[in-house]
Design an enzyme around this catalytic site. Structure first.
Site, PDB file in Angstrom:
ATOM      1  N   HIS A  39     -12.782 113.864  51.260  1.00 17.85           N
ATOM      2  CA  HIS A  39     -12.241 114.988  51.647  1.00 17.85           C
ATOM      3  C   HIS A  39     -13.060 116.050  52.434  1.00 17.85           C
ATOM      4  O   HIS A  39     -14.113 116.219  52.020  1.00 17.85           O
ATOM      5  CB  HIS A  39     -11.376 115.669  50.256  1.00 17.85           C
ATOM      6  CG  HIS A  39     -10.416 114.895  50.067  1.00 17.85           C
ATOM      7  ND1 HIS A  39     -10.216 114.842  48.594  1.00 17.85           N
ATOM      8  CD2 HIS A  39      -9.407 113.999  50.568  1.00 17.85           C
ATOM      9  CE1 HIS A  39      -8.992 114.267  48.393  1.00 17.85           C
ATOM     10  NE2 HIS A  39      -8.627 113.635  49.513  1.00 17.85           N
ATOM     11  N   ASP A  85      -3.094 103.193  30.418  1.00 17.30           N
ATOM     12  CA  ASP A  85      -2.633 102.943  31.602  1.00 17.30           C
ATOM     13  C   ASP A  85      -1.034 102.778  31.962  1.00 17.30           C
ATOM     14  O   ASP A  85      -0.286 102.089  30.924  1.00 17.30           O
ATOM     15  CB  ASP A  85      -3.243 101.626  31.930  1.00 17.30           C
ATOM     16  CG  ASP A  85      -3.384 101.307  33.523  1.00 17.30           C
ATOM     17  OD1 ASP A  85      -2.369 101.579  34.352  1.00 17.30           O
ATOM     18  OD2 ASP A  85      -4.567 101.109  34.122  1.00 17.30           O
ATOM     19  N   TYR A 120      -0.327 104.314  51.698  1.00 15.45           N
ATOM     20  CA  TYR A 120      -0.684 105.221  50.576  1.00 15.45           C
ATOM     21  C   TYR A 120       0.664 106.166  50.399  1.00 15.45           C
ATOM     22  O   TYR A 120       1.298 106.328  49.476  1.00 15.45           O
ATOM     23  CB  TYR A 120      -1.736 106.116  50.651  1.00 15.45           C
ATOM     24  CG  TYR A 120      -1.848 107.431  49.745  1.00 15.45           C
ATOM     25  CD1 TYR A 120      -2.011 107.237  48.333  1.00 15.45           C
ATOM     26  CD2 TYR A 120      -1.396 108.423  50.582  1.00 15.45           C
ATOM     27  CE1 TYR A 120      -2.124 108.343  47.680  1.00 15.45           C
ATOM     28  CE2 TYR A 120      -1.450 109.479  49.569  1.00 15.45           C
ATOM     29  CZ  TYR A 120      -1.712 109.420  48.082  1.00 15.45           C
ATOM     30  OH  TYR A 120      -1.677 110.529  47.265  1.00 15.45           O
ATOM     31  N   GLY A 133     -10.720 109.087  36.724  1.00 12.94           N
ATOM     32  CA  GLY A 133     -10.675 110.480  35.787  1.00 12.94           C
ATOM     33  C   GLY A 133     -12.069 110.570  35.111  1.00 12.94           C
ATOM     34  O   GLY A 133     -12.799 109.500  35.103  1.00 12.94           O
ATOM     35  N   ILE A 139      -6.960 117.280  39.971  1.00 12.59           N
ATOM     36  CA  ILE A 139      -5.782 118.235  39.686  1.00 12.59           C
ATOM     37  C   ILE A 139      -5.080 118.388  38.540  1.00 12.59           C
ATOM     38  O   ILE A 139      -4.844 119.430  38.189  1.00 12.59           O
ATOM     39  CB  ILE A 139      -4.557 117.696  40.952  1.00 12.59           C
ATOM     40  CG1 ILE A 139      -5.156 117.821  42.187  1.00 12.59           C
ATOM     41  CG2 ILE A 139      -3.371 118.762  40.771  1.00 12.59           C
ATOM     42  CD1 ILE A 139      -4.296 117.245  43.390  1.00 12.59           C
ATOM     43  N   LEU A 198      -8.981 106.634  32.796  1.00 12.26           N
ATOM     44  CA  LEU A 198     -10.545 107.084  33.225  1.00 12.26           C
ATOM     45  C   LEU A 198     -10.999 106.367  34.303  1.00 12.26           C
ATOM     46  O   LEU A 198     -12.376 106.128  34.385  1.00 12.26           O
ATOM     47  CB  LEU A 198     -11.193 107.166  31.947  1.00 12.26           C
ATOM     48  CG  LEU A 198     -11.022 108.139  30.922  1.00 12.26           C
ATOM     49  CD1 LEU A 198     -12.005 108.001  29.550  1.00 12.26           C
ATOM     50  CD2 LEU A 198     -11.155 109.632  31.416  1.00 12.26           C
ATOM     51  N   ARG A 213     -10.278 108.524  62.328  1.00 12.23           N
ATOM     52  CA  ARG A 213     -10.067 107.791  61.122  1.00 12.23           C
ATOM     53  C   ARG A 213      -8.370 107.131  61.362  1.00 12.23           C
ATOM     54  O   ARG A 213      -7.636 107.816  61.529  1.00 12.23           O
ATOM     55  CB  ARG A 213     -10.076 108.604  60.150  1.00 12.23           C
ATOM     56  CG  ARG A 213     -10.626 108.034  58.673  1.00 12.23           C
ATOM     57  CD  ARG A 213     -10.616 109.000  57.645  1.00 12.23           C
ATOM     58  NE  ARG A 213      -9.786 110.116  57.604  1.00 12.23           N
ATOM     59  CZ  ARG A 213      -9.683 110.988  56.663  1.00 12.23           C
ATOM     60  NH1 ARG A 213     -10.769 111.214  55.544  1.00 12.23           N
ATOM     61  NH2 ARG A 213      -8.833 111.971  56.315  1.00 12.23           N
ATOM     62  N   ALA A 238      -0.828 110.427  37.517  1.00 13.91           N
ATOM     63  CA  ALA A 238      -1.784 109.049  37.853  1.00 13.91           C
ATOM     64  C   ALA A 238      -1.392 108.105  38.924  1.00 13.91           C
ATOM     65  O   ALA A 238      -0.186 107.920  38.924  1.00 13.91           O
ATOM     66  CB  ALA A 238      -1.516 108.347  36.462  1.00 13.91           C
ATOM     67  N   SER A 290       3.039 113.543  48.354  1.00 14.01           N
ATOM     68  CA  SER A 290       2.334 114.120  49.372  1.00 14.01           C
ATOM     69  C   SER A 290       2.905 114.299  50.560  1.00 14.01           C
ATOM     70  O   SER A 290       3.908 113.789  51.050  1.00 14.01           O
ATOM     71  CB  SER A 290       1.096 112.927  49.524  1.00 14.01           C
ATOM     72  OG  SER A 290       0.419 112.860  50.673  1.00 14.01           O
TER      73      SER A 290
HETATM   74  N1  UDP Z   1     -12.361 115.020  58.366  1.00 13.32           N
HETATM   75  C1  UDP Z   1     -13.503 114.756  59.051  1.00 13.32           C
HETATM   76  N2  UDP Z   1     -14.645 114.707  58.478  1.00 13.32           N
HETATM   77  C2  UDP Z   1     -14.826 114.418  57.265  1.00 13.32           C
HETATM   78  C3  UDP Z   1     -13.493 114.471  56.437  1.00 13.32           C
HETATM   79  C4  UDP Z   1     -12.441 114.632  56.775  1.00 13.32           C
HETATM   80  O1  UDP Z   1     -13.319 115.204  60.333  1.00 13.32           O
HETATM   81  O2  UDP Z   1     -16.193 114.098  56.532  1.00 13.32           O
HETATM   82  C5  UDP Z   1     -11.316 115.236  58.759  1.00 13.32           C
HETATM   83  C6  UDP Z   1      -9.845 114.230  58.731  1.00 13.32           C
HETATM   84  O3  UDP Z   1     -10.012 113.408  59.863  1.00 13.32           O
HETATM   85  C7  UDP Z   1      -8.899 114.957  58.607  1.00 13.32           C
HETATM   86  C8  UDP Z   1      -9.031 116.310  57.873  1.00 13.32           C
HETATM   87  O4  UDP Z   1     -10.733 116.433  57.938  1.00 13.32           O
HETATM   88  O5  UDP Z   1      -8.439 115.339  60.115  1.00 13.32           O
HETATM   89  C9  UDP Z   1      -8.804 116.459  56.380  1.00 13.32           C
HETATM   90  O6  UDP Z   1      -9.229 115.032  55.967  1.00 13.32           O
HETATM   91  P1  UDP Z   1      -9.202 115.087  54.425  1.00 13.32           P
HETATM   92  O7  UDP Z   1      -9.786 113.586  53.928  1.00 13.32           O
HETATM   93  O8  UDP Z   1      -9.652 116.115  53.718  1.00 13.32           O
HETATM   94  O9  UDP Z   1      -7.806 115.174  53.816  1.00 13.32           O
HETATM   95  P2  UDP Z   1      -6.171 114.332  54.480  1.00 13.32           P
HETATM   96  O10 UDP Z   1      -5.552 115.107  55.601  1.00 13.32           O
HETATM   97  O11 UDP Z   1      -6.833 112.964  55.156  1.00 13.32           O
HETATM   98  O12 UDP Z   1      -5.551 113.949  53.432  1.00 13.32           O
END
Ligand code: UDP
Length: 330
Positions: A191, A54, A143, A39, A15, A36, A283, A77, A120
């Site tokens: 992600h 840092d 987090y 990054g 970002i 880094l 997850r 950061a 966030s």
């Molecule tokens: N997700 C998934 N499979 C993946 C990665 C993410 O099903 O390989 C789902 C995850 O459970 C969440 C959504 O996709 O519901 C977005 O997840 P991401 O990690 O992109 O962002 P978050 O919302 O966790 O910040």
């Protein structure tokens, strides 16, 4: 903003590099402080002055601010991996909470007038429907807790150290700059859109969907995906706003549209190859749905959201990934 000295902590990240790229056009002086660790040198804008360091080291932070007469700080950061945070709270306390405290304390008696903080949407916890900025924070994982604490620190010292703040609550950031020069490199955060892009370049692309019995339209989680270039633009507009109005601001950064995991996969598959879908267990820490109420950001900042198009977001992430695979940064 012309001639302002703007410090981006974490400016060598995904970002931060997009913010630097957008700021270059504004004729300001850009300084990047990054250790880094997550990054990449490749992402550092060549018009910026780079300082390897840092935020955990308050002497370094003070020196950077004072040597360069920093007027504005965009503080990104941080450690970002949600599951790692649960396993290594110490690291997240130190990088995200202590680091932010160091930064703020370094503003004492300095030239800093404004701080933008990357927060966030996870600070909201479990919500139903579009969430607005007045909703009471209820961070669930560690987090999210560190981001919530970061907000509190930024707010707490604002009067004392005489700065205005812009707290930006990011929803799901994805995509890459149309310049083709920068994008998301780190794949360890898992992600969704990044994972789809990575997988689709493989012979047998498999995507795991975490959970299929959430209380949503198709059982998969719903998120609000924002293009990283629009997010970068929000930083610049927020900075301008708090600077000219001399007013602090807390804002949601999303488009206010929720897409399920299956929606995203389907959109991707329309123009690209098929993915093998594997449903797997939920997850830990995932919430069923979160998307932004963007009334405030739309009204206050008069946003254009030029890249508010999910296909465009997905395609730009895919294009970047293809290019990345060819380079040695993968
Ligand atoms: N997700 C998934 N499979 C993946 C990665 C993410 O099903 O390989 C789902 C995850 O459970 C969440 C959504 O996709 O519901 C977005 O997840 P991401 O990690 O992109 O962002 P978050 O919302 O966790 O910040």
């Amino acid at each position: 903003m012309k001639n302002n000295n703007i410090l981006i902590t974490g400016g060598a990240g995904y970002i931060g590099s997009h913010i630097a790229e957008a700021l270059v056009k504004k004729k300001v002086n850009i300084f990047i402080l990054d250790n880094l660790k997550t990054g990449f040198k490749k992402l550092i804008n060549n018009k910026a002055i780079f300082i390897k360091g840092d935020i955990k080291n308050i002497i370094t932070v003070r020196k950077v601010i004072n040597d360069n007469n920093i007027t504005d700080i965009i503080h990104l950061a941080a450690s970002l991996n949600v599951s790692e945070a649960e396993k290594n709270k110490k690291k997240y306390f130190s990088n995200n909470i202590k680091g932010t405290l160091n930064l703020v304390k370094s503003c004492k008696g300095s030239t800093v007038k404004n701080i933008i903080f990357s927060s966030s949407c996870s600070i909201y916890g479990n919500v139903n429907g579009a969430v607005n900025e007045r909703s009471k924070p209820d961070p669930k994982g560690y987090y999210a807790f560190t981001k919530y604490k970061g907000e509190e620190i930024i707010k707490k010292y604002a009067n004392k150290y005489k700065y205005k703040y812009g707290i930006l609550r990011y929803f799901n950031v994805a995509g890459a700059s149309s310049s083709g020069k920068i994008g998301e490199i780190n794949s360890s955060n898992g992600h969704l859109i990044k994972n789809i892009a990575i997988q689709s370049l493989k012979k047998k692309p498999i995507i795991y969907i975490y959970g299929n019995n959430y209380k949503t339209k198709d059982g998969t989680c719903i998120r609000d995906y924002i293009h990283v270039s629009d997010l970068a633009d929000i930083h610049i507009k927020t900075l301008k706003y708090i600077n000219t109005k001399s007013k602090s601001l807390v804002l949601n950064c999303g488009y206010g549209i929720g897409y399920s995991v299956l929606d995203i996969i389907k959109i991707f598959q329309k123009n690209n190859k098929k993915l093998i879908i594997n449903f797997t267990k939920k997850r830990p820490g995932d919430i069923a749905q979160v998307y932004a109420n963007i009334n405030k950001s739309t009204q206050v900042l008069n946003l254009k959201n030029k890249s508010n198009n999910i296909k465009k977001i997905i395609n730009s992430a895919f294009k970047w990934e293809k290019q990345l695979t060819k380079s040695h940064y993968k």
